[in-house]
Design an enzyme around this catalytic site. Structure first.
Site, PDB file in Angstrom:
ATOM      1  N   THR A  49      61.474 -73.831  19.607  1.00 38.81           N
ATOM      2  CA  THR A  49      62.162 -74.757  18.701  1.00 38.81           C
ATOM      3  C   THR A  49      63.567 -74.281  18.380  1.00 38.81           C
ATOM      4  O   THR A  49      64.467 -75.083  18.142  1.00 38.81           O
ATOM      5  CB  THR A  49      61.334 -74.881  17.402  1.00 38.81           C
ATOM      6  OG1 THR A  49      60.062 -75.418  17.757  1.00 38.81           O
ATOM      7  CG2 THR A  49      61.979 -75.789  16.385  1.00 38.81           C
ATOM      8  N   TYR A  62      60.883 -83.624  18.527  1.00 39.77           N
ATOM      9  CA  TYR A  62      61.948 -82.918  19.241  1.00 39.77           C
ATOM     10  C   TYR A  62      61.381 -82.294  20.502  1.00 39.77           C
ATOM     11  O   TYR A  62      60.172 -82.252  20.714  1.00 39.77           O
ATOM     12  CB  TYR A  62      62.569 -81.836  18.355  1.00 39.77           C
ATOM     13  CG  TYR A  62      61.607 -80.716  18.007  1.00 39.77           C
ATOM     14  CD1 TYR A  62      60.706 -80.848  16.955  1.00 39.77           C
ATOM     15  CD2 TYR A  62      61.592 -79.542  18.751  1.00 39.77           C
ATOM     16  CE1 TYR A  62      59.815 -79.824  16.654  1.00 39.77           C
ATOM     17  CE2 TYR A  62      60.708 -78.513  18.449  1.00 39.77           C
ATOM     18  CZ  TYR A  62      59.824 -78.667  17.405  1.00 39.77           C
ATOM     19  OH  TYR A  62      58.937 -77.675  17.111  1.00 39.77           O
ATOM     20  N   SER A  95      56.691 -72.295  23.370  1.00 38.24           N
ATOM     21  CA  SER A  95      55.836 -71.111  23.529  1.00 38.24           C
ATOM     22  C   SER A  95      54.359 -71.466  23.597  1.00 38.24           C
ATOM     23  O   SER A  95      53.521 -70.607  23.878  1.00 38.24           O
ATOM     24  CB  SER A  95      56.119 -70.078  22.446  1.00 38.24           C
ATOM     25  OG  SER A  95      55.538 -70.450  21.228  1.00 38.24           O
ATOM     26  N   THR A 128      57.729 -70.218  18.033  1.00 40.48           N
ATOM     27  CA  THR A 128      56.938 -69.543  17.004  1.00 40.48           C
ATOM     28  C   THR A 128      55.424 -69.633  17.247  1.00 40.48           C
ATOM     29  O   THR A 128      54.671 -68.832  16.705  1.00 40.48           O
ATOM     30  CB  THR A 128      57.246 -70.124  15.603  1.00 40.48           C
ATOM     31  OG1 THR A 128      56.916 -71.517  15.602  1.00 40.48           O
ATOM     32  CG2 THR A 128      58.685 -69.908  15.218  1.00 40.48           C
ATOM     33  N   ASP A 129      54.982 -70.601  18.074  1.00 37.06           N
ATOM     34  CA  ASP A 129      53.533 -70.825  18.214  1.00 37.06           C
ATOM     35  C   ASP A 129      52.786 -69.584  18.709  1.00 37.06           C
ATOM     36  O   ASP A 129      51.690 -69.280  18.226  1.00 37.06           O
ATOM     37  CB  ASP A 129      53.255 -71.977  19.191  1.00 37.06           C
ATOM     38  CG  ASP A 129      53.589 -73.341  18.600  1.00 37.06           C
ATOM     39  OD1 ASP A 129      53.919 -73.410  17.403  1.00 37.06           O
ATOM     40  OD2 ASP A 129      53.510 -74.337  19.346  1.00 37.06           O
ATOM     41  N   LYS A 201      51.342 -66.386  12.378  1.00 40.72           N
ATOM     42  CA  LYS A 201      51.918 -67.656  11.958  1.00 40.72           C
ATOM     43  C   LYS A 201      50.910 -68.322  11.020  1.00 40.72           C
ATOM     44  O   LYS A 201      49.735 -68.451  11.362  1.00 40.72           O
ATOM     45  CB  LYS A 201      52.202 -68.540  13.182  1.00 40.72           C
ATOM     46  CG  LYS A 201      52.937 -69.825  12.830  1.00 40.72           C
ATOM     47  CD  LYS A 201      53.346 -70.637  14.058  1.00 40.72           C
ATOM     48  CE  LYS A 201      54.130 -71.873  13.625  1.00 40.72           C
ATOM     49  NZ  LYS A 201      54.562 -72.719  14.741  1.00 40.72           N
ATOM     50  N   GLU A 322      27.173 -56.435  10.053  1.00 40.71           N
ATOM     51  CA  GLU A 322      26.045 -57.372  10.146  1.00 40.71           C
ATOM     52  C   GLU A 322      25.487 -57.444  11.560  1.00 40.71           C
ATOM     53  O   GLU A 322      24.361 -57.861  11.785  1.00 40.71           O
ATOM     54  CB  GLU A 322      26.493 -58.761   9.696  1.00 40.71           C
ATOM     55  CG  GLU A 322      26.691 -58.880   8.199  1.00 40.71           C
ATOM     56  CD  GLU A 322      27.052 -60.303   7.816  1.00 40.71           C
ATOM     57  OE1 GLU A 322      26.180 -61.168   7.806  1.00 40.71           O
ATOM     58  OE2 GLU A 322      28.258 -60.533   7.536  1.00 40.71           O
TER      59      GLU A 322
HETATM   60  N1  ASP Z   1      56.070 -75.359  19.702  1.00 42.59           N
HETATM   61  C1  ASP Z   1      57.220 -74.564  19.400  1.00 42.59           C
HETATM   62  C2  ASP Z   1      57.134 -73.298  20.228  1.00 42.59           C
HETATM   63  O1  ASP Z   1      56.348 -72.452  19.943  1.00 42.59           O
HETATM   64  C3  ASP Z   1      57.262 -74.260  17.954  1.00 42.59           C
HETATM   65  C4  ASP Z   1      58.402 -73.371  17.513  1.00 42.59           C
HETATM   66  O2  ASP Z   1      59.099 -72.752  18.272  1.00 42.59           O
HETATM   67  O3  ASP Z   1      58.584 -73.252  16.281  1.00 42.59           O
HETATM   68  O4  ASP Z   1      57.866 -73.166  21.166  1.00 42.59           O
END
Ligand code: ASP
Length: 365
Positions: A49, A62, A95, A128-129, A201, A322
């Site tokens: 992103t 996007y 990602s 971020t994923d 995340k 457990e």
């Molecule tokens: N789907 C995006 C990615 O991981 C989300 C992001 O970058 O925040 O590339």
């Protein structure tokens, strides 16, 4: 989603243009004052992103990975005051499409850049994923103590109040900060930075998404001012036994999510389809239904390494609590969540299939 990506206009055009002008002005000013004294930071871009574009600055939806590395660097005002920046594109993907092949390519390139005499630190831009997985993978296979910082963003580059430029600025500040060496891969977002081993995340859309739930952040950074907190106490970087040098693929490890009424079917299917390891995202302290437990036991007997982790966001998956791991031949993941357990198990399986040795690795790394 298919988007006709607009050339940056309105807000983004202004932001990019201002950033570009500020970046250029700073670079020439820094050169005039003797920029050679500044640390040299190489940016390796992989998409996400942070390089994403909307059709317009307030449009919903996007496309990740629309802008290249130079556009990202040039959009950050005053970056040239912190470091001498250069960049290269390693990939340009969302990602969610990150895979073993790109990991190996990125890790090899990272090691080559760090070994070269012309780089003091590396900044990696990434979606971020799966940032929590890539960062942990890199921290285990990087053969240098030089700082490596990863950044992403939650808003695309074209958004009103895009968070990417500030994250890049702060990421570079962390990378060149005096105490950054030997910390393994660091993830910096939204004024905090985290050890790769700890970071997860936690929010699908908020800019405050990355947290180290069990331990807290490695430090905070505000407008380039860096404060480090506690050190990392686990093996990483040059102390790690893992290496990507001779690898062109990684062993298959599947994650299977536990739930009420869980059937054994997905565990059986993973084994049938060639998984060398299985990570159970267990309920509670790494638990699963009795039929699933039976299937996992059968898998372990067949030589597939089974790691019990938890689907919960916090806490440890304890050995022999457990579930009798000794009797069933399982590994307990301790602090590692399922995606991080998968990373460590993939690397562990490049060395051994011995369950005791792998359990020791889960304590050490
Ligand atoms: N789907 C995006 C990615 O991981 C989300 C992001 O970058 O925040 O590339």
């Amino acid at each position: 989603m298919s988007l006709a990506v607009a050339t940056p206009r309105t807000t983004q055009l202004a932001a990019l243009t201002l950033g570009l002008l500020a970046g250029l002005a700073t670079t020439s000013a820094a050169v005039a004052q003797g920029a050679t004294a500044l640390p040299r930071v190489r940016v390796l871009a992989t998409g996400g992103t942070i390089a994403g574009a909307q059709a317009s600055s307030t449009d919903y939806g996007y496309k990740s990975g629309a802008y290249d590395v130079n556009t990202l660097i040039n959009a950050v005002p005053n970056l040239g005051k912190l470091a001498q920046i250069s960049g290269e594109q390693v990939a340009n993907i969302g990602s969610q499409d990150m895979n073993d092949e790109v990991w190996l390519k990125l890790a090899k390139r990272l090691n080559a850049v760090l070994a070269s005499g012309d780089t003091d630190a590396v900044l990696i831009t990434h979606g971020t994923d799966t940032l929590e997985e890539t960062s942990y993978f890199l921290s285990l296979v990087t053969k240098s103590d030089k700082p490596v910082v990863m950044v992403g963003s939650m808003r695309p580059a074209t958004a009103t109040s895009a968070d990417g430029p500030a994250n890049i600025y702060n990421g570079v500040a962390v990378a060149v900060s005096p105490r950054a060496k030997g910390r393994g891969t660091i993830v910096a977002l939204n004024d905090e930075f985290h050890y790769a081993r700890n970071v997860v995340k936690t929010d699908t859309t908020s800019v405050q998404t990355f947290k180290s739930l069990n331990r807290g952040p490695a430090g905070v950074v505000h407008t380039g001012k860096v404060e480090w907190f506690q050190p990392m106490d686990r093996k990483l970087g040059p102390k790690s036994e893992f290496s990507v040098d001779k690898l062109d693929k990684l062993p298959r490890v599947d994650i299977i999510y536990a739930h009420a009424n869980m059937s054994p079917d997905l565990i059986d299917a993973a084994v049938r389809n060639g998984a060398k390891g299985i990570v159970i995202a267990g309920v509670g302290d790494g638990n699963m239904t009795t039929p699933a437990l039976e299937a996992a036991k059968k898998a372990a007997r067949a030589g597939v390494v089974v790691v019990r982790s938890t689907r919960l966001p916090m806490g440890l998956t304890l050995r022999n609590n457990e579930v009798n791991d000794d009797e069933l031949g399982f590994v307990a993941s301790g602090e590692l969540n399922p995606p991080k357990s998968r990373v460590l198990l993939q690397l562990a399986l490049t060395k051994t299939t011995d369950v005791k040795r792998i359990q020791a690795m889960f304590y050490e790394y």
